[in-house]
Structure formats: structure tokens, C-alpha cells
Design an enzyme around this catalytic site. Structure first.
Site, PDB file in Angstrom:
ATOM      1  N   GLY A  46       0.709  -1.105   0.008  1.00  0.00           N
ATOM      2  CA  GLY A  46      -0.084   0.088   0.059  1.00  0.00           C
ATOM      3  C   GLY A  46       0.714   1.247   0.097  1.00  0.00           C
ATOM      4  O   GLY A  46       1.949   1.110   0.075  1.00  0.00           O
ATOM      5  N   GLN A  51       2.986   9.836   1.104  1.00  0.00           N
ATOM      6  CA  GLN A  51       4.327   9.315   0.814  1.00  0.00           C
ATOM      7  C   GLN A  51       4.818   9.688  -0.517  1.00  0.00           C
ATOM      8  O   GLN A  51       6.176   9.504  -0.537  1.00  0.00           O
ATOM      9  CB  GLN A  51       4.164   8.002   1.011  1.00  0.00           C
ATOM     10  CG  GLN A  51       3.945   7.100   2.168  1.00  0.00           C
ATOM     11  CD  GLN A  51       4.005   5.617   2.203  1.00  0.00           C
ATOM     12  OE1 GLN A  51       2.950   5.281   2.155  1.00  0.00           O
ATOM     13  NE2 GLN A  51       4.922   5.020   2.542  1.00  0.00           N
ATOM     14  N   CYS A  93       7.736  -0.362   5.783  1.00  0.00           N
ATOM     15  CA  CYS A  93       7.084   0.827   5.215  1.00  0.00           C
ATOM     16  C   CYS A  93       7.954   1.036   4.092  1.00  0.00           C
ATOM     17  O   CYS A  93       9.022   1.219   3.993  1.00  0.00           O
ATOM     18  CB  CYS A  93       6.918   1.904   6.260  1.00  0.00           C
ATOM     19  SG  CYS A  93       6.252   3.667   5.574  1.00  0.00           S
ATOM     20  N   LEU A  94       7.216   1.633   2.822  1.00  0.00           N
ATOM     21  CA  LEU A  94       7.935   2.090   1.804  1.00  0.00           C
ATOM     22  C   LEU A  94       8.750   3.204   1.981  1.00  0.00           C
ATOM     23  O   LEU A  94       9.747   3.752   1.309  1.00  0.00           O
ATOM     24  CB  LEU A  94       7.148   2.246   0.428  1.00  0.00           C
ATOM     25  CG  LEU A  94       6.571   1.014   0.020  1.00  0.00           C
ATOM     26  CD1 LEU A  94       5.613   1.555  -1.077  1.00  0.00           C
ATOM     27  CD2 LEU A  94       7.610   0.012  -0.648  1.00  0.00           C
ATOM     28  N   HIS A 135      -2.167   0.491   8.778  1.00  0.00           N
ATOM     29  CA  HIS A 135      -0.699   1.310   8.435  1.00  0.00           C
ATOM     30  C   HIS A 135      -1.052   2.515   7.743  1.00  0.00           C
ATOM     31  O   HIS A 135      -0.608   3.643   7.957  1.00  0.00           O
ATOM     32  CB  HIS A 135       0.202   0.085   7.904  1.00  0.00           C
ATOM     33  CG  HIS A 135       1.553   0.922   7.494  1.00  0.00           C
ATOM     34  ND1 HIS A 135       2.485   0.362   8.151  1.00  0.00           N
ATOM     35  CD2 HIS A 135       1.763   1.708   6.615  1.00  0.00           C
ATOM     36  CE1 HIS A 135       3.563   1.049   7.569  1.00  0.00           C
ATOM     37  NE2 HIS A 135       3.346   1.924   6.615  1.00  0.00           N
ATOM     38  N   GLU A 136      -1.762   2.235   6.401  1.00  0.00           N
ATOM     39  CA  GLU A 136      -1.844   3.157   5.485  1.00  0.00           C
ATOM     40  C   GLU A 136      -2.823   4.484   6.313  1.00  0.00           C
ATOM     41  O   GLU A 136      -2.699   5.553   6.059  1.00  0.00           O
ATOM     42  CB  GLU A 136      -2.498   2.897   4.230  1.00  0.00           C
ATOM     43  CG  GLU A 136      -1.768   1.832   3.521  1.00  0.00           C
ATOM     44  CD  GLU A 136      -0.421   2.289   3.367  1.00  0.00           C
ATOM     45  OE1 GLU A 136       0.089   3.280   3.362  1.00  0.00           O
ATOM     46  OE2 GLU A 136       0.506   1.234   3.300  1.00  0.00           O
ATOM     47  N   HIS A 139      -0.739   6.599   8.281  1.00  0.00           N
ATOM     48  CA  HIS A 139      -0.018   7.780   7.398  1.00  0.00           C
ATOM     49  C   HIS A 139      -0.863   9.014   7.178  1.00  0.00           C
ATOM     50  O   HIS A 139      -0.104  10.039   7.063  1.00  0.00           O
ATOM     51  CB  HIS A 139       0.276   7.245   5.829  1.00  0.00           C
ATOM     52  CG  HIS A 139       1.660   6.260   6.002  1.00  0.00           C
ATOM     53  ND1 HIS A 139       2.657   6.587   6.425  1.00  0.00           N
ATOM     54  CD2 HIS A 139       1.798   4.881   5.465  1.00  0.00           C
ATOM     55  CE1 HIS A 139       3.669   5.771   6.088  1.00  0.00           C
ATOM     56  NE2 HIS A 139       3.263   4.579   5.645  1.00  0.00           N
TER      57      HIS A 139
HETATM   58 CO    CO Z   1       3.957   2.945   5.239  1.00  0.00          CO
END
Ligand code: CO
Length: 170
Positions: A46, A51, A93-94, A135-136, A139
Site C-alpha cells: 500500500g 508518501q 514501510c516504503l 498502517h495506511e 499515514h
Molecule cells: Co508506510
């Protein structure tokens, strides 16, 4: 297909309380398409709009994560409407590549949002998908997965990530 650079966790945009989306226009569709391309290329489960530097309440998530099929959908103005249970699991996490930690999340959740056609959507999720959605969602509220860890543990992970960034610069 357009890939957008992913901001890392030290960029202030990752700490933003993201803004409600008021219009689903061409710009938002492009944002959504780029977010899907960027997530698939990363690859990731995701991605939240902040981000890639856009502090709006939009994220994409791969609904097929449990079955290893790609089914990326866009959630606009999402809200978690129910949470149940608690379990610890590995999370990454990206925006903090190669850093993984055990994080507690609700086992089952219910989430509502608006899709790209402006329709109300609602999902129930468990397992990895429930984890990804939480998680998203975080963000969009400026929260990173390591925030819930103790300071000592978080500082170790931060140092590890900073070291990695430095190595990449050299
Ligand atoms: Co993340």
C-alpha cells in the site's frame, strides 16, 4: 504509467495531518493511477498520498495481498469504523525501506471510504490486509509504524535507517 519518488520518513510531509478530499477530479485520478503504479513497482502492499508528497486523505492498497494477486484499489477519505482483537506482526514501510519491526494491530477491522466514482465503499478485513489498512490509515494522520514502539527500539531502527541513507549517498 508514471512513477513518483517516494518520500522517506524524515520528510515533514509524512508528519502531516492530511486534508479531506473534496473533489474527485482529473488530478485525483492521475494521482491514484500514479500511486498504483508506484506501489506495484516498489513493490509494496500500500501507499498513502503523503508518501509521494501530496498531503491528502487518499491511499491505495492491494486487496489481493492475502492471495498473492494484484488488486489495487484507491480509498478516498477512509475511516476505520470498527476494530477488534490485537495481534503482533512484522511490518515495514516504503518510506523506511529495509526496516521491519513487530507492531501491534487490531486483528479485524471495518473500513469505509469513497471510491474514484464517488461511491461509498465498505470493507471488512483481517490478517495482513487489516494490518495494511491500519498502517495506511496512520499515514494520513502523520503516524509512522515505529511510533508505537518504545523509544529505545525506535532509536535503534532510526539509526539503522540513517546509516543506510548515508551509505547510499556515498
Ligand atoms: Co508506510
Amino acid at each position: 504509467m508514471a512513477l513518483r519518488p517516494i518520500k522517506n520518513c524524515f520528510d515533514p510531509v509524512l508528519r502531516k495531518q492530511c486534508e479531506i478530499v473534496k473533489n474527485i477530479d482529473g488530478e485525483l485520478i492521475t494521482l491514484s493511477n500514479d500511486m498504483i503504479d508506484t506501489t506495484l513497482a516498489a513493490p509494496g502492499i500500500g501507499l498513502a498520498a503523503n508518501q509521494i508528497g501530496v498531503p491528502r486523505r487518499v491511499f491505495v492498497v492491494n486487496m489481493g495481498v492475502e492471495t498473492d494477486t494484484d488488486n489495487l484499489i484507491t480509498l478516498i477519505n477512509p475511516e476505520i469504523t470498527a476494530m477488534e482483537g490485537s495481534e503482533s506482526g512484522k511490518e515495514g514501510c516504503l518510506s523506511i525501506p529495509d526496516v521491519v519491526a513487530e507492531v501491534n494491530r487490531a486483528t479485524q477491522i471495518e473500513i469505509k471510504a469513497i471510491d474514484l466514482n464517488g461511491n461509498d465503499i465498505r470493507y471488512e478485513a483481517s490478517g495482513i490486509l487489516a494490518r495494511a489498512l491500519q498502517h495506511e490509515m496512520d499515514h494520513l494522520n502523520g503516524i509512522l509504524f515505529w511510533d508505537s514502539l518504545g523509544k529505545v527500539r525506535r532509536d535503534i531502527l532510526k539509526r539503522k535507517f540513517k546509516k543506510k541513507l548515508k551509505e547510499q549517498e556515498e
